[in-house]
Design a protein around this motif. Structure first.
Motif, PDB file in Angstrom:
ATOM      1  N   GLY A 108       0.795  -1.228   0.000  1.00 39.99           N
ATOM      2  CA  GLY A 108       0.000   0.000   0.000  1.00 39.99           C
ATOM      3  C   GLY A 108       0.823   1.271   0.000  1.00 39.99           C
ATOM      4  N   ILE A 109       0.363   2.239   0.772  1.00 38.08           N
ATOM      5  CA  ILE A 109       1.014   3.544   0.812  1.00 38.08           C
ATOM      6  C   ILE A 109       2.437   3.419   1.333  1.00 38.08           C
ATOM      7  N   GLY A 110       2.640   2.642   2.388  1.00 42.32           N
ATOM      8  CA  GLY A 110       3.969   2.510   2.960  1.00 42.32           C
ATOM      9  C   GLY A 110       4.970   1.944   1.975  1.00 42.32           C
ATOM     10  N   ALA A 111       4.551   0.954   1.186  1.00 41.06           N
ATOM     11  CA  ALA A 111       5.446   0.363   0.192  1.00 41.06           C
ATOM     12  C   ALA A 111       5.837   1.372  -0.869  1.00 41.06           C
ATOM     13  N   GLU A 112       4.890   2.195  -1.294  1.00 39.05           N
ATOM     14  CA  GLU A 112       5.198   3.200  -2.312  1.00 39.05           C
ATOM     15  C   GLU A 112       6.112   4.283  -1.751  1.00 39.05           C
ATOM     16  N   ILE A 113       5.897   4.658  -0.491  1.00 38.93           N
ATOM     17  CA  ILE A 113       6.796   5.627   0.141  1.00 38.93           C
ATOM     18  C   ILE A 113       8.209   5.058   0.203  1.00 38.93           C
ATOM     19  N   ALA A 114       8.337   3.813   0.638  1.00 39.37           N
ATOM     20  CA  ALA A 114       9.658   3.183   0.706  1.00 39.37           C
ATOM     21  C   ALA A 114      10.313   3.153  -0.670  1.00 39.37           C
ATOM     22  N   ARG A 115       9.533   2.851  -1.679  1.00 37.68           N
ATOM     23  CA  ARG A 115      10.067   2.783  -3.040  1.00 37.68           C
ATOM     24  C   ARG A 115      10.553   4.154  -3.509  1.00 37.68           C
ATOM     25  N   ARG A 116       9.772   5.191  -3.260  1.00 40.31           N
ATOM     26  CA  ARG A 116      10.175   6.547  -3.670  1.00 40.31           C
ATOM     27  C   ARG A 116      11.427   6.994  -2.919  1.00 40.31           C
ATOM     28  N   LEU A 117      11.497   6.668  -1.629  1.00 38.20           N
ATOM     29  CA  LEU A 117      12.667   7.045  -0.842  1.00 38.20           C
ATOM     30  C   LEU A 117      13.916   6.314  -1.343  1.00 38.20           C
ATOM     31  N   ALA A 118      13.779   5.033  -1.651  1.00 43.13           N
ATOM     32  CA  ALA A 118      14.902   4.280  -2.194  1.00 43.13           C
ATOM     33  C   ALA A 118      15.372   4.901  -3.506  1.00 43.13           C
ATOM     34  N   GLY A 119      14.426   5.359  -4.306  1.00 44.74           N
ATOM     35  CA  GLY A 119      14.782   6.012  -5.563  1.00 44.74           C
ATOM     36  C   GLY A 119      15.541   7.310  -5.371  1.00 44.74           C
ATOM     37  N   GLU A 120      15.376   7.918  -4.189  1.00 43.94           N
ATOM     38  CA  GLU A 120      16.113   9.139  -3.851  1.00 43.94           C
ATOM     39  C   GLU A 120      17.438   8.826  -3.159  1.00 43.94           C
ATOM     40  N   GLY A 121      17.755   7.545  -3.013  1.00 47.11           N
ATOM     41  CA  GLY A 121      19.026   7.163  -2.424  1.00 47.11           C
ATOM     42  C   GLY A 121      19.016   6.919  -0.931  1.00 47.11           C
ATOM     43  N   PHE A 122      17.845   6.941  -0.316  1.00 42.75           N
ATOM     44  CA  PHE A 122      17.759   6.657   1.113  1.00 42.75           C
ATOM     45  C   PHE A 122      18.102   5.189   1.387  1.00 42.75           C
ATOM     46  N   ALA A 123      18.878   4.942   2.421  1.00 42.76           N
ATOM     47  CA  ALA A 123      18.945   3.606   3.001  1.00 42.76           C
ATOM     48  C   ALA A 123      17.716   3.449   3.884  1.00 42.76           C
ATOM     49  N   LEU A 124      17.252   2.213   4.035  1.00 46.64           N
ATOM     50  CA  LEU A 124      15.942   2.024   4.654  1.00 46.64           C
ATOM     51  C   LEU A 124      15.912   0.882   5.656  1.00 46.64           C
ATOM     52  N   THR A 125      15.115   1.075   6.688  1.00 45.91           N
ATOM     53  CA  THR A 125      14.565  -0.035   7.449  1.00 45.91           C
ATOM     54  C   THR A 125      13.092  -0.123   7.086  1.00 45.91           C
ATOM     55  N   VAL A 126      12.666  -1.283   6.629  1.00 47.96           N
ATOM     56  CA  VAL A 126      11.271  -1.518   6.262  1.00 47.96           C
ATOM     57  C   VAL A 126      10.678  -2.486   7.274  1.00 47.96           C
ATOM     58  N   ALA A 127       9.582  -2.070   7.900  1.00 48.18           N
ATOM     59  CA  ALA A 127       8.937  -2.907   8.909  1.00 48.18           C
ATOM     60  C   ALA A 127       7.507  -3.211   8.498  1.00 48.18           C
ATOM     61  N   ALA A 128       7.077  -4.425   8.767  1.00 49.36           N
ATOM     62  CA  ALA A 128       5.696  -4.842   8.544  1.00 49.36           C
ATOM     63  C   ALA A 128       5.426  -6.051   9.415  1.00 49.36           C
ATOM     64  N   ARG A 129       4.172  -6.424   9.509  1.00 51.42           N
ATOM     65  CA  ARG A 129       3.782  -7.484  10.450  1.00 51.42           C
ATOM     66  C   ARG A 129       4.221  -8.865   9.987  1.00 51.42           C
ATOM     67  N   GLN A 130       4.107  -9.142   8.695  1.00 54.08           N
ATOM     68  CA  GLN A 130       4.401 -10.472   8.178  1.00 54.08           C
ATOM     69  C   GLN A 130       5.819 -10.559   7.623  1.00 54.08           C
ATOM     70  N   SER A 177       1.985  -4.798  19.351  1.00 46.11           N
ATOM     71  CA  SER A 177       2.794  -5.306  20.455  1.00 46.11           C
ATOM     72  C   SER A 177       3.825  -4.256  20.861  1.00 46.11           C
ATOM     73  N   ALA A 178       3.754  -3.791  22.101  1.00 45.95           N
ATOM     74  CA  ALA A 178       4.737  -2.811  22.584  1.00 45.95           C
ATOM     75  C   ALA A 178       6.141  -3.394  22.567  1.00 45.95           C
ATOM     76  N   ASP A 179       6.273  -4.682  22.809  1.00 43.11           N
ATOM     77  CA  ASP A 179       7.585  -5.322  22.767  1.00 43.11           C
ATOM     78  C   ASP A 179       8.161  -5.291  21.356  1.00 43.11           C
ATOM     79  N   ASP A 180       7.319  -5.539  20.356  1.00 43.28           N
ATOM     80  CA  ASP A 180       7.782  -5.497  18.968  1.00 43.28           C
ATOM     81  C   ASP A 180       8.174  -4.078  18.559  1.00 43.28           C
ATOM     82  N   VAL A 181       7.436  -3.108  19.031  1.00 42.32           N
ATOM     83  CA  VAL A 181       7.762  -1.715  18.723  1.00 42.32           C
ATOM     84  C   VAL A 181       9.138  -1.360  19.282  1.00 42.32           C
ATOM     85  N   ALA A 182       9.386  -1.751  20.525  1.00 43.83           N
ATOM     86  CA  ALA A 182      10.687  -1.487  21.146  1.00 43.83           C
ATOM     87  C   ALA A 182      11.802  -2.210  20.403  1.00 43.83           C
ATOM     88  N   ARG A 183      11.538  -3.455  19.997  1.00 47.81           N
ATOM     89  CA  ARG A 183      12.549  -4.229  19.270  1.00 47.81           C
ATOM     90  C   ARG A 183      12.860  -3.596  17.922  1.00 47.81           C
TER      91      ARG A 183
END
Length: 250
Positions: A18-40, A68-74
């Motif tokens: 969705g929106i997050g994937a497209e944002i990540a893609r646009r940022l990568a196209g601008e040369g950003f290094a990324l951490t991508v997080a999702a549930r699955q 999960s607050a634990d997952d957020v912290a991790r």
């Protein structure tokens, strides 16, 4: 820890679709290094492989359940251990339940508040030291938080009372974050779009055509524009409504 040179680094939650994937893609196209997080994990793995193959940037994937607050912290720890900076935190993970107030279920209420509000607040708290350090090292551009809110957080929509309330709270949180931190170069923006054509809005197709919705590219373009501003420019929120005779509508 990965040496990414002088390039900028972003963390995107909800970044596998969705929106997050497209944002990540646009940022990568601008040369950003990324951490991508999702549930699955499967979605994270696919997103990481595609971004690396298409743009050749460093991408770190983290499977984390934002309820999960634990997952957020991790997630915060994993990003900080993998990268030594954070120029942009995109709070893209979210969920909603379409139900009337008379039919509200406590479990659905709790889940929406946990994912849409509690997780962003906790993640910002955990990553604020890294955002501050990045802003201090890069005073011209600072560091930014961009939260995917919703126009329902600005103008109510029948059936989306809890979802809209959680997004209204997220908008307020972003304003307060800027009040407290923007003098040091860390600011926040809440993006509040109407319905966007993603899998989250498939249930609306019987009454709303896809071409009547906003595109994921519309939202991603706004995120990119924010990354091009100086630290002196603080943008509390951006509301994007769909075309038509009614201005304030999802």
């Amino acid at each position: 820890m990965v040496d990414h040179g002088s390039g900028r680094v972003a963390l995107v939650t909800g970044g596998s679709r969705g929106i997050g994937a497209e944002i990540a893609r646009r940022l990568a196209g601008e040369g950003f290094a990324l951490t991508v997080a999702a549930r699955q994990q499967a979605g994270v793995t696919t997103a990481v492989e595609q971004l690396r193959a298409e743009f050749g940037v460093e991408v770190h994937g983290v499977a984390a359940n934002m309820a999960s607050a634990d997952d957020v912290a991790r997630l915060a720890v994993e990003h900080s251990e993998h990268f030594d900076r954070l120029d942009l935190l995109v709070l893209g993970a979210g969920m909603g339940t379409d139900e009337r107030i008379a039919d509200l279920r406590p479990k659905a209420y709790d889940l929406q508040l946990a994912v849409n509000l509690k997780a962003p607040v906790l993640l910002v708290r955990e990553l604020l030291p890294l955002l501050r350090a990045t802003a201090e090292a890069n005073p011209a551009t600072g560091a930014r938080v961009v939260a995917l809110a919703s126009i329902t957080g600005v103008a109510g929509e029948a059936g989306l009372s809890v979802y809209g309330a959680s997004k209204a709270a997220l908008i307020s949180f972003c304003e307060t974050l800027s009040l407290e931190e923007s003098a040091g170069g860390v600011s926040a923006t809440a993006l509040a779009p109407g319905y966007v054509d993603t899998d989250m809005t498939e249930h609306l197709r019987d009454r709303l055509d896809r071409d009547a919705m906003l595109t994921v590219g519309d939202v991603a373009e706004l995120v990119l524009s924010l990354t091009r501003l100086s630290a002196a420019a603080v943008v509390p929120s951006i509301v994007v409504t769909r075309a038509g005779p009614q201005l304030w509508r999802a």
